[in-house]
Design a protein around this motif. Structure first.
Motif, PDB file in Angstrom:
ATOM      1  N   GLY A  16      -4.869  24.526 -17.256  1.00 13.04           N
ATOM      2  CA  GLY A  16      -3.586  23.844 -17.234  1.00 13.04           C
ATOM      3  C   GLY A  16      -2.837  23.878 -18.549  1.00 13.04           C
ATOM      4  N   HIS A  17      -3.543  23.662 -19.667  1.00 16.90           N
ATOM      5  CA  HIS A  17      -2.871  23.661 -20.963  1.00 16.90           C
ATOM      6  C   HIS A  17      -2.337  25.053 -21.288  1.00 16.90           C
ATOM      7  CE1 HIS A  17      -4.374  19.633 -21.650  1.00 16.90           C
ATOM      8  NE2 HIS A  17      -5.580  20.053 -21.340  1.00 16.90           N
TER       9      HIS A  17
ATOM     10  N   THR B   8       1.384  17.816 -20.559  1.00 14.48           N
ATOM     11  CA  THR B   8       1.036  18.577 -19.361  1.00 14.48           C
ATOM     12  C   THR B   8       0.553  17.683 -18.225  1.00 14.48           C
ATOM     13  OG1 THR B   8      -1.240  18.923 -20.127  1.00 14.48           O
ATOM     14  CG2 THR B   8       0.391  20.576 -20.743  1.00 14.48           C
ATOM     15  N   ASP B   9       0.135  16.455 -18.542  1.00 17.89           N
ATOM     16  CA  ASP B   9      -0.340  15.531 -17.513  1.00 17.89           C
ATOM     17  C   ASP B   9       0.781  14.596 -17.078  1.00 17.89           C
ATOM     18  OD1 ASP B   9      -2.930  16.481 -17.378  1.00 17.89           O
ATOM     19  OD2 ASP B   9      -3.666  15.133 -18.933  1.00 17.89           O
TER      20      ASP B   9
ATOM     21  N   GLY C 266      -2.851  18.423 -12.180  1.00 14.42           N
ATOM     22  CA  GLY C 266      -2.396  19.216 -13.308  1.00 14.42           C
ATOM     23  C   GLY C 266      -1.283  20.177 -12.953  1.00 14.42           C
TER      24      GLY C 266
ATOM     25  N   ASN D 292      -3.745  10.684 -13.050  1.00 12.55           N
ATOM     26  CA  ASN D 292      -2.647  11.549 -12.616  1.00 12.55           C
ATOM     27  C   ASN D 292      -2.279  11.298 -11.164  1.00 12.55           C
ATOM     28  OD1 ASN D 292      -2.196  12.904 -15.028  1.00 12.55           O
ATOM     29  ND2 ASN D 292      -3.598  14.574 -14.555  1.00 12.55           N
TER      30      ASN D 292
END
Length: 435
Positions: free
Chosen positions: A31-32, A150-151, A292, A318
């Motif tokens: 995800g990052h 990103t979250d 994500g 999340n």
């Protein structure tokens, strides 16, 4: 060197040309890095040269790979323990002494990675933001530093003093970041790859043919990140038994999981997928467990999203944030699975979430444009002399940090409160010697 204050009403004046921007991500899952990929594409389209760095490689003594490996093992082998550690660090709000010492050891490498020609630097990973914020705060980093969140939920480690602006995809994470004291919070919307877009009926049918999927059955795309973590087999069985949709399962790089699912009799099982946009086009709903980047990509493709059997820590926070935002319903019990999936596939809930997801993807100006507009023309990065470290001290610090660190940020609180000798020794060694 003075900081660059970023006004709340900053808007790009046109496409910038000819500058250089550094992005620092981390190969912890996908995800990052995926967010960094999408940002890089947009910035390059605006004429910038983009330098990419993996923060795991900037940590001292090759400890980044150890950090990622232990984190992976915790998620797969001890999820309840990870949940307790995540909650503890959420309450503490800052890294423990071992992690602070480790991050201090990454400062010189990070300065070197940014270099003298970058006009701005962007982090898509919380520990990288902590280092960049420290460098910015003490004047060694003379260009704007951004954190792209990103979250959808914001752990306190995302908020780093010294960072000029924290860019959020939606008001929910923006409000969480602001409540934690983040500077320059800005709702810019998310960023995803350009191929993630809504499909028409012809594209949907072509995608189903491409992946060998039935044309007329409702399909639920079940994802579990690039590591394939969480109770995926249980989720797949419950989706199949619900009769609301046929599961199409993506196991990422978890080959063993894919083999077990095939042995369980599931027909549509994939490992790493290189063409996720087309697979999303083929399906009617996304079921995810971590919240994500894949969720954002589904929103961009007009695919309704459900959170189910979420992994501990950020997976559950999340899910709660996405549910609060009205973007992805959180299915908390197996009894709710059939009616909610049916409503998402062909009911009003699905229509509402498709509309909300597509609306999320069209903000102005977008995170890449905000970063581009704030880039400085001629950055200068100061240098600081540091003590040299002998091979004996390096070996000692490496061993001590490896034993004390565990998974880095999530375990920092546990070690900080332990009072043992190893954390104190690691802190002392790494603080005195920049590894």
């Amino acid at each position: 060197m003075p900081r660059c204050d970023i006004p709340d009403d900053l808007r790009p004046i046109g496409p910038p040309r000819g500058g250089r921007i550094t992005i620092v991500s981390a190969s912890v899952g996908a995800g990052h890095d995926g967010a960094a990929d999408a940002l890089a594409l947009r910035l390059e389209a605006d004429g910038f040269l983009v330098d990419r760095h993996d923060f795991l490689d900037l940590l001292p003594a090759r400890l980044g790979r150890l950090l990622a490996g232990v984190y992976h093992r915790l998620l797969t082998s001890a999820p309840s323990g990870y949940q307790r550690i995540y909650a503890a660090t959420e309450r503490s709000g800052s890294p423990g002494p071992v992690v602070r010492a480790l991050l201090r050891g990454a400062e010189r490498r990070t300065l070197r990675a940014v270099g003298a020609r970058s006009q701005a630097v962007v982090s898509t990973y919380p520990l990288a933001s902590q280092v960049l914020g420290a460098l910015r705060r003490d004047g060694r980093l003379g260009v704007p530093a951004f954190t792209y969140l990103t979250d959808f939920s914001v752990h306190p480690l995302w908020v780093a003093p010294g960072i000029d602006a924290h860019l959020a995809a939606h008001p929910v994470p923006a409000e969480q970041a602001a409540a934690l004291g983040a500077a320059g919070v800005r709702v810019t919307g998310p960023v995803t790859g350009p191929r993630f877009a809504a499909a028409d009926e012809a594209e949907r049918r072509d995608a189903r043919d491409l992946f060998g999927l039935p044309q007329d059955a409702p399909l639920a795309l079940l994802v579990a990140g690039s590591w394939g973590v969480g109770p995926v087999r249980e989720s797949a069985a419950e989706i199949r038994d619900s009769a609301a949709a046929e599961p199409v399962i993506v196991c990422g790089r978890n080959t063993a999981l894919a083999e077990r699912l095939r042995a369980d009799g599931f027909r549509y099982v994939h490992e790493w997928i290189g063409d996720m946009p087309r697979l999303m086009h083929a399906c009617d709903v996304l079921v995810q467990n971590a919240g994500g980047l894949t969720s954002l990509e589904a929103f961009a493709g007009g695919l309704p999203v459900a959170s189910y059997r979420c992994i501990p820590g950020h997976g559950q926070t999340n899910a709660a944030a996405l549910d609060e935002a009205g973007l992805a319903v959180w299915i908390r019990t197996p009894q709710d699975l059939t009616p909610v999936l049916s409503d998402l596939v062909k009911g009003p809930l699905g229509e509402r979430q498709r509309a909300a997801g597509l609306a999320l993807m069209s903000p102005d100006p977008g995170p890449a444009a905000v970063i581009a507009a704030a880039a400085l023309p001629q950055p200068q990065v100061g240098r600081r002399r540091h003590l040299a470290v002998s091979r004996g001290k390096l070996a000692a610090a490496t061993l001590t940090a490896a034993l004390s660190l565990g998974v880095g940020a999530p375990l920092a609180h546990a070690y900080a409160s332990d009072g043992g000798r190893l954390p104190r020794l690691a802190h002392s060694l790494v603080e005195r010697c920049e590894l």
